[in-house]
Structures are given as structure tokens and as C-alpha cells.
Design a protein around this motif. Structure first.
Motif, PDB file in Angstrom:
ATOM      1  N   GLY A  28     109.796 -50.489  79.173  1.00  0.00           N
ATOM      2  CA  GLY A  28     108.638 -49.650  79.381  1.00  0.00           C
ATOM      3  C   GLY A  28     108.184 -48.900  78.143  1.00  0.00           C
ATOM      4  N   GLY A  29     109.006 -48.923  77.115  1.00  0.00           N
ATOM      5  CA  GLY A  29     108.684 -48.226  75.886  1.00  0.00           C
ATOM      6  C   GLY A  29     107.782 -49.030  74.965  1.00  0.00           C
ATOM      7  N   SER A  30     107.550 -48.476  73.775  1.00  0.00           N
ATOM      8  CA  SER A  30     106.637 -49.086  72.808  1.00  0.00           C
ATOM      9  C   SER A  30     107.263 -49.128  71.421  1.00  0.00           C
ATOM     10  N   LEU A  31     106.833 -50.100  70.661  1.00  0.00           N
ATOM     11  CA  LEU A  31     107.169 -50.203  69.246  1.00  0.00           C
ATOM     12  C   LEU A  31     105.956 -50.746  68.509  1.00  0.00           C
ATOM     13  N   ARG A  32     105.840 -50.383  67.235  1.00  0.00           N
ATOM     14  CA  ARG A  32     104.810 -50.991  66.401  1.00  0.00           C
ATOM     15  C   ARG A  32     105.480 -51.654  65.202  1.00  0.00           C
ATOM     16  N   LEU A  33     105.303 -52.943  65.104  1.00  0.00           N
ATOM     17  CA  LEU A  33     105.818 -53.688  63.975  1.00  0.00           C
ATOM     18  C   LEU A  33     104.770 -53.737  62.876  1.00  0.00           C
ATOM     19  N   SER A  34     105.243 -53.682  61.645  1.00  0.00           N
ATOM     20  CA  SER A  34     104.358 -53.821  60.490  1.00  0.00           C
ATOM     21  C   SER A  34     104.797 -55.013  59.663  1.00  0.00           C
ATOM     22  N   PHE A  90     105.454 -68.582  69.746  1.00  0.00           N
ATOM     23  CA  PHE A  90     104.261 -67.855  69.350  1.00  0.00           C
ATOM     24  C   PHE A  90     104.119 -66.577  70.166  1.00  0.00           C
ATOM     25  N   VAL A  91     103.692 -65.503  69.490  1.00  0.00           N
ATOM     26  CA  VAL A  91     103.423 -64.241  70.162  1.00  0.00           C
ATOM     27  C   VAL A  91     101.938 -63.878  70.064  1.00  0.00           C
ATOM     28  N   ALA A  92     101.423 -63.813  68.836  1.00  0.00           N
ATOM     29  CA  ALA A  92     100.025 -63.422  68.632  1.00  0.00           C
ATOM     30  C   ALA A  92      99.592 -63.880  67.247  1.00  0.00           C
ATOM     31  N   ALA A  93      98.279 -64.030  67.079  1.00  0.00           N
ATOM     32  CA  ALA A  93      97.730 -64.410  65.785  1.00  0.00           C
ATOM     33  C   ALA A  93      96.363 -63.777  65.611  1.00  0.00           C
ATOM     34  N   GLY A  98      97.763 -58.285  77.314  1.00  0.00           N
ATOM     35  CA  GLY A  98      97.604 -57.008  77.990  1.00  0.00           C
ATOM     36  C   GLY A  98      98.649 -55.979  77.613  1.00  0.00           C
ATOM     37  N   ARG A  99      99.701 -56.419  76.906  1.00  0.00           N
ATOM     38  CA  ARG A  99     100.758 -55.485  76.504  1.00  0.00           C
ATOM     39  C   ARG A  99     100.852 -55.348  74.983  1.00  0.00           C
ATOM     40  N   PHE A 100     100.607 -56.427  74.260  1.00  0.00           N
ATOM     41  CA  PHE A 100     100.707 -56.431  72.805  1.00  0.00           C
ATOM     42  C   PHE A 100      99.310 -56.507  72.194  1.00  0.00           C
ATOM     43  N   THR A 101      99.168 -55.888  71.028  1.00  0.00           N
ATOM     44  CA  THR A 101      97.912 -55.949  70.287  1.00  0.00           C
ATOM     45  C   THR A 101      98.199 -56.241  68.825  1.00  0.00           C
ATOM     46  N   ILE A 102      97.577 -57.281  68.304  1.00  0.00           N
ATOM     47  CA  ILE A 102      97.721 -57.616  66.889  1.00  0.00           C
ATOM     48  C   ILE A 102      96.521 -57.064  66.133  1.00  0.00           C
ATOM     49  N   SER A 103      96.763 -56.583  64.931  1.00  0.00           N
ATOM     50  CA  SER A 103      95.681 -56.068  64.097  1.00  0.00           C
ATOM     51  C   SER A 103      96.080 -56.222  62.639  1.00  0.00           C
ATOM     52  N   ARG A 104      95.143 -55.930  61.755  1.00  0.00           N
ATOM     53  CA  ARG A 104      95.440 -56.007  60.335  1.00  0.00           C
ATOM     54  C   ARG A 104      94.558 -55.042  59.570  1.00  0.00           C
ATOM     55  N   ASP A 105      95.046 -54.635  58.420  1.00  0.00           N
ATOM     56  CA  ASP A 105      94.294 -53.773  57.507  1.00  0.00           C
ATOM     57  C   ASP A 105      94.337 -54.469  56.159  1.00  0.00           C
ATOM     58  N   GLY A 163      99.723 -56.191  58.222  1.00  0.00           N
ATOM     59  CA  GLY A 163      99.431 -56.579  59.582  1.00  0.00           C
ATOM     60  C   GLY A 163     100.307 -55.792  60.541  1.00  0.00           C
ATOM     61  N   TYR A 164      99.876 -55.716  61.795  1.00  0.00           N
ATOM     62  CA  TYR A 164     100.591 -54.911  62.777  1.00  0.00           C
ATOM     63  C   TYR A 164     100.699 -55.659  64.105  1.00  0.00           C
ATOM     64  N   LEU A 165     101.724 -55.290  64.844  1.00  0.00           N
ATOM     65  CA  LEU A 165     101.860 -55.742  66.218  1.00  0.00           C
ATOM     66  C   LEU A 165     102.276 -54.533  67.052  1.00  0.00           C
ATOM     67  N   GLN A 166     101.337 -54.020  67.826  1.00  0.00           N
ATOM     68  CA  GLN A 166     101.621 -52.919  68.733  1.00  0.00           C
ATOM     69  C   GLN A 166     102.144 -53.503  70.031  1.00  0.00           C
TER      70      GLN A 166
END
Length: 124
Positions: A15-21, A47-50, A66-73, A79-82
Motif C-alpha cells: 500500500g505504500g509508495s516509492l519513487r525510482l530515479s 516490462f513495466v513502463a516506457a 493506474g498505480r505506476f507513473t513514468i516521467s522524465r526531465d 527519468g522517474y517511476l512513481q
């Protein structure tokens, strides 16, 4: 050449959260698509996300939608994976990867660069 370094893994309760960079070296990272993959013990890498080079196109595995969000700066070459609402079955080593094309692809075999991985453990 691009080098990728993941961070942000750890132990979290269900139920918790992590953000990978994923920090990238190299000036060409901003033109590359980026992906996140994971591998649990005894299982194949999956595969998880792209995300596309511009960030305007994303793909997710059904198991994380619906649970993970990929993004990038791209300005930060990162890059990030929330990851929210984590489940024990999300436990794995998570890898970021980049491919010399800006287009999103879900198969790991066309990614040219890989990080060393970061462990994510979700306890029940």
C-alpha cells in the motif's frame, strides 16, 4: 554512450509508495526512449513502463496501470517511476533502460543501455 544509474529502491509495506530515479550521463539521453523493467527471483525480466523521448507517449504493463507513473526531465537527464499502492508481487529488481530511438517499445531486447538495477521489496 549513455550510462544509467537507478536509485530510490528500498523496503516498503504493501500500500505504500516509492519513487525510482534513473540518472543518465550523455548529451543524447533526451533523444532516447526510456523504459523500466523488473526481474523477480526465478522469473524473466518483464516490462513495466516506457516513455518516448519527448514524454508525450507512454506505455504500461497491465499489472501496474493506474498505480505506476513514468516521467522524465530531459533538462536534468533523469527519468522517474512513481510507484503507488505497492503490492508484494511488485517485489523485484527494477532496471531502467534507454534505446537509441525516441519511440516507445515494450520488449527489453531493443534497449541498448541498462542500469545496474535497484531492489524494491514490498512486505505484506
Amino acid at each position: 554512450q549513455v550510462q544509467l544509474v537507478e536509485s530510490g529502491g528500498g523496503l516498503v509495506q504493501a500500500g505504500g509508495s516509492l519513487r525510482l530515479s534513473c540518472a543518465a550521463s550523455g548529451r543524447t539521453f533526451s533523444s532516447y526512449a526510456m523504459g523500466w523493467f523488473r526481474q523477480a527471483p526465478g522469473k524473466e525480466r518483464e516490462f513495466v513502463a516506457a516513455i518516448s523521448w519527448s514524454g508525450d507517449s507512454t506505455e504500461y504493463a497491465d499489472s501496474v496501470k493506474g498505480r505506476f507513473t513514468i516521467s522524465r526531465d530531459n533538462a536534468r537527464n533523469t527519468g522517474y517511476l512513481q510507484m503507488n499502492s505497492l503490492k508484494p508481487e511488485d517485489t523485484a529488481v527494477y532496471y531502467c533502460a534507454a534505446r537509441r530511438s525516441g519511440i516507445v517499445v515494450v520488449t527489453p531486447y531493443v534497449y541498448h543501455y541498462w542500469g545496474q538495477g535497484t531492489q524494491v521489496t514490498v512486505s505484506s
